[in-house]
Structures are given as C-alpha cells and as structure tokens.
Design an enzyme around this catalytic site. Sequence first.
Site, mmCIF file in Angstrom:
data_model
loop_
_atom_site.group_PDB
_atom_site.id
_atom_site.type_symbol
_atom_site.label_atom_id
_atom_site.label_comp_id
_atom_site.label_asym_id
_atom_site.label_seq_id
_atom_site.Cartn_x
_atom_site.Cartn_y
_atom_site.Cartn_z
ATOM 1 N N LYS B 81 0.861 -1.189 0.000
ATOM 2 C CA LYS B 81 0.000 0.000 0.000
ATOM 3 C C LYS B 81 0.896 1.238 0.000
ATOM 4 C CE LYS B 81 -3.860 1.968 2.713
ATOM 5 N NZ LYS B 81 -4.677 1.775 3.928
ATOM 6 N N SER B 156 -9.536 1.684 3.021
ATOM 7 C CA SER B 156 -8.697 2.429 2.110
ATOM 8 C C SER B 156 -7.652 1.566 1.405
ATOM 9 C CB SER B 156 -7.980 3.543 2.877
ATOM 10 O OG SER B 156 -7.117 2.983 3.850
ATOM 11 N N SER B 180 -9.656 -0.529 7.378
ATOM 12 C CA SER B 180 -9.120 -0.363 6.021
ATOM 13 C C SER B 180 -8.417 -1.581 5.439
ATOM 14 C CB SER B 180 -8.164 0.828 5.989
ATOM 15 O OG SER B 180 -8.900 2.019 5.931
#
Lengths: 487, 487, 96
Positions: B81, B156, B180
């Site tokens: 990420k 996210s 997330s």
Amino acid sequence: MSAPAGAWEVVIGLEVHAQLRTRSKMFCRCSTAFGAPPNSQTCPVCLGLPGVLPVVNRRAVEYAVRTALALGGRVNARCRFARKHYYYPDMPKNFQISQYEEPLAEDAALEIDGPDGAPRRIGIQRLHLEEDVGKLVHEGTLETAAASLVDYNRSGVPLMETVTRPDLRSPEEAAAWLRAFRAVLLYLGVCDGNMEEGSLRCDANVSLRRAGTDPLGTKVEIKNLNSFRNVQRALEFEVRRQAQALDAGERLVQETRLWDADRAATRSMRSKEFAHDYRYFPEPDLPPLDLDPAWLAAIRGDLPELPRARRQRFVEQYGLPAYDADLLTQSRALAEYYETAVRAHANPKALSNWIMSELLRELPGDDEAALARCPVPPAHLAALVRLIDEATISGKIAKDVLVTMLRTGEPPTLIVEREGLVQVADAGALAVLVDEAIAANPRAVEDFRRGKAAAAKALVGAVMKASRGKANPAIVDRLVQEKLSRG
Amino acid sequence: MTTGAAAPSLAALAAAYRDGATTPTAVTEGCLGRIDRLDGRIGAYLAITRDAALADARASEQRWRDGRPLGPLDGAPIALKDVLCTRGVPTTCASRILERFVPPYDATVVARLRAAGAVILGKTNLDEFAMGSSTEHSAFHPTRNPWDLQRVPGGSSGGSAAAVAGGLALAALGTDTGGSIRQPAAFCGVVGLKPTYGRVSRYGLIAFASSLDQVGPLAVDVRDAALLLEVIAGHDPRDATSVAAPVPDYTAALGDDVRGLRVGVPDEYFIEGLDPEIEAAVRDAIAVLRDRGAAVERLSLPTTGHGLATYYVIAPAEASSNLARYDGVRYGLRVEGRDLIDMVSRTRAAGFGPEVKRRIMLGTYALSAGYYEAYYGQAQKVRTLVRQELDAALARVDVIAAPTTPGVAFEHGAKADPLAMYLNDVFTIPASISGLPAISVPCGFSGSGLPIGLQLIARALDEPTLLRAAHAYERATPWHARRPALG
Amino acid sequence: MIERQDVEHVARLARLAMDEVELERMRQELAGILAYVDRLRQVDTAGVEPTSHAVPLVNVMRDDEVAPGLAPEAALGNAPDRRDGMFRVPRILEDG
Ligand SMILES: [Mg+2]
Ligand SMILES: [Zn+2]
C-alpha cells in the site's frame, strides 16, 4: 535598584529553556554537537519526514529528573508527552513534542540572596521536557527578508523548560536568579550554560501592580533575552515603559514583546488577533513515563552538593569571607579545584586569594572546560603557596613563578630550582647587601635619622632589587632597622 | 504454472520453488504480465517497480538454486500500500501533496519483507492518506473491484485488496485504522488481517491516526496471512508503541480444529441496515464453526454502538496533527504565495483532496480551545468503555464473530454523502479503537456474485487463536478458492 | 451548531485556504458529522479514564547513542526550494 516611578511593585516570572547535554537528540539518534554545517545532523525523524516516530532519550529524562530533584521538585509519578501545534517553518512537524498537563516535575524552588542579604525562595511552577526547533536564517532582517533559510541541525535537541512562579521582584533579582539557576545546571552537569550558542535561553513575564495589592497587573512577555545583561536591561526598560504608561493613566495590553539589544528597547511583536490555540493532546506515539522509584532514588543519591550549600560550607569549614566563598563556588569545577588545592596544602585563605586574584584573571571561573584544561592543576597551586609559607620564595617571586607555570604547566618547585629563585635568608649574606644599600643611599639614611621612618622602606626596596627579589624581605627589614638605629 | 493464470498461494509457491516447478522470475513475470493486461481496468497500482522486482526475483532465484532461501517468502511477489515508505521509490499516500515525494528510508515492514527475500512489485492505490472506504478518494485514479468493475474494492487498502483478488500480486500489505484492511478484504473476497495494535511496527507507515494505524496482510488464504504476519510482526526499537512480546509461530498455530473454542456472537452486529444476504452468510459461517466443535454463545455489546462516533472524533483529531507537516517547506508539493502563511495555505488547499480536508477540519475543531473536552476528551473516555466491554466479552469467549461490513461492495459514486460512507466502518471500528486483532475471511457471495466477509475478533496479541479459528472455517468452506473472472 | 466564523477560524488554524463557497460547503458537512458525533455527549463517562494508547506500555526509552543520519544531500533531496544547503521559504510575517 532602578525602582519604577511611583508606587509600583514589579512582578517577574522567568521561563528558561536549557539544552540538555546529551550526545544524541531527544527523539532520534542524531548528534547534538554545535556548529556543524547546515542540515548535516539530521535524519528522517528530526526532519519530520512522513512515517517517522519518536523514541525518548533516557539520558534527557535522567537529566531533567536530576534537576527537578536537586531543586526539591515533585517528580510526577506518571507523566506524558503532548503535541503542541503551531505552524512555523523551523518546526518540521508543525507541532512540538512537549509536555502539558502531566509535566515531568512540579513545585520546585531555587533560593537566591534577597536585597537585604536574607535568602529568597523563588518558586518553580513546572519543569518539563521538549524538543528544540531548527534555526532560521533570514536573507536580510526578519522584516525585510524576501526569504528565509532553515537548518534543522538543532531540530529535536532536548530542551528542559523551567517556569518560575511570579516571585521575582526586580530586574536585578531576575538576572541574579538566572545566574544561580545556570550555576545549578552546571553543577548538575546537565547543561553547558552557553548563552551565546543558545544552550540557555530565557523569556520573561513582567507586570506591575500597586504596592501592597494582590491582583497581578497586565502581563507582558519578553522574548529573546540571550544574556544576563540583556535580561536585566530588557526588564529595566520594560518596567520603566510600563510604569510610565500606568502613571499616564494608560491601559497596558497583554502582548509579546521582543528585546532589541541594538536599540536597547522592547518592541511589540505583531499583535495577535486571537490568542494561540495550541491544540495540545497526548502524544499518541509515545507511551507515558511511569518512572521507577528506584531509579529516582538512585538519581537522588547521586546529586552533587549545590552552589549555595557549598558556599555556606566554605564559609564554615574554611573560614572564608562570604565574598570568597561566593566566587569560588560559581562553578562546580572551580569549587572542586579549590578544595583539591586546600587538601594538598591547608592554607584556605591564601589559596582563595591566589585563585581569585591570579588564576581567575587568566580563565573564567564558570567555564568548566577551561578549568579542566588549566595548565596549573590544583596540586601545583598548592605547592606554590607552600613554597611561600615555608619562606622558600617570596610572594613576589611566586607571582613570576605562576606566570611560568601557566605557560609551561611545570610544577613550581621545578621552576624555582631551575631558575635559582630560592629565597636568600642567610643573614650574613644579606648584611653585606644592606651595608651596600646604606652606603649607596646617604639621603635615605639622613631622612631616617631625621625621624622619617618610611625612609627605611626605600632601603629595603634597594636590597630586594639588588637581590633580584630573592632576599627574604622580613630579614632584610630587620637588618635595616638594626643597622640604622645603631647609627 | 502458466503466466496468465491467477497466482497460487505463498505456501504453494515456496514448495514449487523448492521443487524447481517454477522460479521467482517466472512468477514475478507472471504477475507483471497480469498487471500489464489487467491493471488498466482495475487500477490497483500507483507505481510498478518492474526493474527492481525482476532484479530481486533473479537474486531470489539464485538463492533457491543454491538451496539457501531466506525463508518461505523468498521470491514471493508482494504489493505494498502506498503509505509504506520505500527508499528511492515514490510514496504518495495517493495524494497530490506527496506526488513527488521519494523517501530516503524504508519502513520497518518493508525492510523486513526485503530481508525475507520478498519481491516488491509496486505501490498500491488507496483513499488519499488512507481516509476512506472505497478507494475512490485517490488523487490519481479510483480502483475497481475485480468482481465487478462498476463497484468499489472498498478502502482504504482497496488497491492492495484488488491486486490480491485479481492475481496482480500474490499477497499485499495494507493498513487498517478503522477497518481499512478488513473491509476491502471482505469486498474483494480475500483474507485481511489487522494485527493487535503494537504487534507490527508503524515506523515508515505514513501516519493517518497514530493510536489506531496498524499494518497487516491481505492474502488469498489464512495461511498466507499468517506467513506474512510472521515476517512483519515483532518489536521495533524505532516504534515506542511496538510490543516487545516474542512473535509466535503463527503457521504452526493453524490447523482445523476448533473444538472447545468459545465463539461469541454480539446482538449489536446484527442490526437493522445489515444486508440480509450478509446476515445469512455470517450466520451460516457461525454454524460451520459450531458444527466443527466450537461453543457458540450470544453476547451483548451495547457500547459498541458508540464506536463509530468515537472513531470519527479520534481519527480526524490525530490526522489533523499528523498532516500538519505537509506545508511545502521540506518535501512534497509547494504552491507559491505572497508570504509563508499564504504559501502554506495554498499548498495545503491544492494538495489535499476534499475528504482529507474534511477530516483535518473536523479534527482541528475537535482539538481546538473550548471543544477539546467535549469531543476529543469525551471520545477517549468512550473509547475506554468500548474496550472494557470487548475485554469483558473476550474474557468469556475466545473470539467474537460478526459481519465485516453491513453491505457488499457498492457502486462507484454511490456514497457521496460522507456520513453514509463512514457508516461502512461500523463493524470494523470497535476492534480498531480497542487495539484488538481482527480478521476478515470470505464467507460467501451475494446473489449478484459479490463476496461477503466474516469478521473474527480476538484478545490482544492472541493472533494464534484468531488465525486458528479463521483457518478452521476456511478449511471447511470453498469460498476462499473462488477467483473473479478477469480473462 | 457550527457557525461560519468557526469554520473560518478552524481553516486558518489548519492552514487551508478556502473560498466562500468552500467554507459554506464545509460548514454544512461538518454540521452533519458533528450532529452525528454529538451522541457521544450522552454517554456517561464520569470517573472513566481516557484511553490514549491501545497498548499498556510505559517507560519506553532508548540509550543516548549517536547514529549517523542522512547526508545533507539526502536531507534536502525532496526540498521544493533550497539555497546554501538549507531549505528556503518565502518571507515570514509574524502570525496572521
Ligand atoms: Mg517551551
Ligand atoms: Zn535526527
């Protein structure tokens, strides 16, 4: 003191930021050394790069605890760090990791001498740890600069903030307190006290109130007080300014003013539309401190004797005048020096005199490093005074010997022997010199006979000169008196 | 293995490398090939580090050939990420303000993956600064759900979840602040694990909400999640909030036996607004656990209902502080202005997207003078109550079973109202604000073919039990083996 | 209820330039979120300690040891503007 006009009482509180003498920074392992090229002592942490986290330097905590305990403060069982927010480009995260609601220590105090000589206890409200910011260099002055440059070497250096209670009653007293506080920090070895390099920085809060009334007047904060002299001058200026305004019936505004040493005046920093809103909250990246009582006890057990206690002891133990004791205890290194010398040769007052009048002319007594480097170790100074006390050399010769000692680092005995400075105390040899002096100075002999006793001094001087200072002045004096009165 | 097919699990991969059935280069090329073919439609990645990945794969290949692999992850192509700092590789947080930021250091988890021989494929998309639940709030492009390109992958960590679901990486790291990792795992039909707060270092994870953020794996099955966790978990001296407890052998804790395991099912997670298809799938999943010998009991967690409001005070408050550093001074975007304040204000206005600005505003407000106690202070107290309630429940049961999300993946643009978006996190937030480990495993599909996630929550540091329960469930069901048809 | 001037004040504290339209939209959005969040006020938290940390750690400290940091070139590597080895910023007016 520079008393304010009229019946105003001066109320001063100080806020001191002391840079702690750690090797690495407060929250990262960058060096704290002063004077490195710009941005050469930084890392992701003290640059506030995205993703970094702080880790507390144990020695910084230890130093703050040591200071708090030395000043009789209460070290909080639990303390925590907090974020203090404001935007300024010298602060890489745009918040400073500081302490707010649960500071490291509270309720300490430091005594100083009041105007009447009686001790005055100045309260310390709180003592906490925080990180320093970087250094801004303006391209021009702050007002005219088109741009500013930032060096983050200092960013993250550990600071101990100490806030006094508003107990100080004059600019002089404020300066005296700051001196005493600096001495304590030096004794504790927690700060180098170097104000020019910014290791010790002071802000002051000043207000005036009608003598004898309780409520505090409007408080003005003065920043940028980077020397003892500036602390006193800035406060004197501000007291005058406020007194004049109040006498004229004006209202003071609560504001922050900057001391401009060049113009010898304080001036208002841009007035604030709204008060700062620092939005403190507990630092989520740092677990709280819950300091081990055993660790605190060990730090307490290791505390050195502080300047005032030592001064008192010097008076009592060595019979020194308060003036001497005060000077000799101005730093731990100097007091240490003195006591080492006294242990080597027990003539406390003579050693005090030699240190005060000769040694301190050569090096600053509050400069620990300079004292450590001093070419004359305490044992050598003690040996020098012993040579005088044993009448091996005269005090005058001793002064010359000390000059050589300071230059070469040699012990006095070596110099005295090599240069043949041993005092002449042989009455027979001296009698010859006295006779020669009498013969060469008929005028002085005449004066003496006419009752001018002082004329004998000229003859003694002539003998001392002829012996190149090596004659024992007491014996010469006796011989001159004898020969002249025999007539 | 053919390069076109969805990739195998990490566990199978290590065996294939050992046997010489395939090589790290072949598998990495396979992933890169799928990225080339498919990522134009999915948009999982923000950056692909092709050359470095191939070089790392070749080095890994050599190690396998020499019979000296660094561990079971050696040669495993993994995606990160884009909130995890990678030295020399841009790390953007999917924000314009960091568009050109190149970290000079690796996050601890990245360093650990590298040390384990993992091949880093690139940086995955996310909601800007990890603020969101749909990966629509990336400044660069949205990510699409591999199961239905009209729908969001969740957020996210939507890029990481979509990459794993689509076979564009064998596994990925995400971060979980309020759900997330788990929510996009549920939306994309993969396994997502949020470890106990403090279990995995946050150093180098660009902070959103410091007291909540945690790095964790997204993987095709529970064993892979365990393998990854084992590599990234453990104490880090650079993260003062990281736990020093030893890292258990997570893969050894797997198995398929849940006899005697006590599973709690909280009433409050089966409420109005929960998609009936999800309720049915999750209740079926709980029945599977019961059938395999777990003791299932009902629980009541009334305070849980306050979790969402608590989170939407704490997370924005901490974010407003963490994001203060983006000011155009040291790195990232700068928009010139009349003076410093103007420059900073314009930079931030241009650099942050609307959701980030909303949270900064909300958080600044919650911390500002006069509101702190009512918002932040109160939220931290309610947080205590939520945690106490979960701790009490977990004193009676070993894991809590619940849905991961109230609904399945929604269509792009469907949740334009911020509050509607926030409600997505209602089931994942309680574990987040309590710092407890939680996992989402696939537990079925909606009638429209969209994945559904079962969430399990365990005691702090009890990832072994969490993984055991999840693994036992996975072994008994076929859901994790399904892959989206992407051609 | 959050007022326009509150939003303006907060935007200034947060250093976010906003025009009139943005300020008003932000006011409405914040009002909506705050109305939801305000339910926390009803929770009885008398005598409850706040949780600042999810893990019960204390006294995490490191030794006072120096380690090399970044070379100045690396420290300045991302600087939008620089001069003489320092980060350059536009002129600073005291507080605004
Ligand atoms: Mg301070
Ligand atoms: Zn540093």
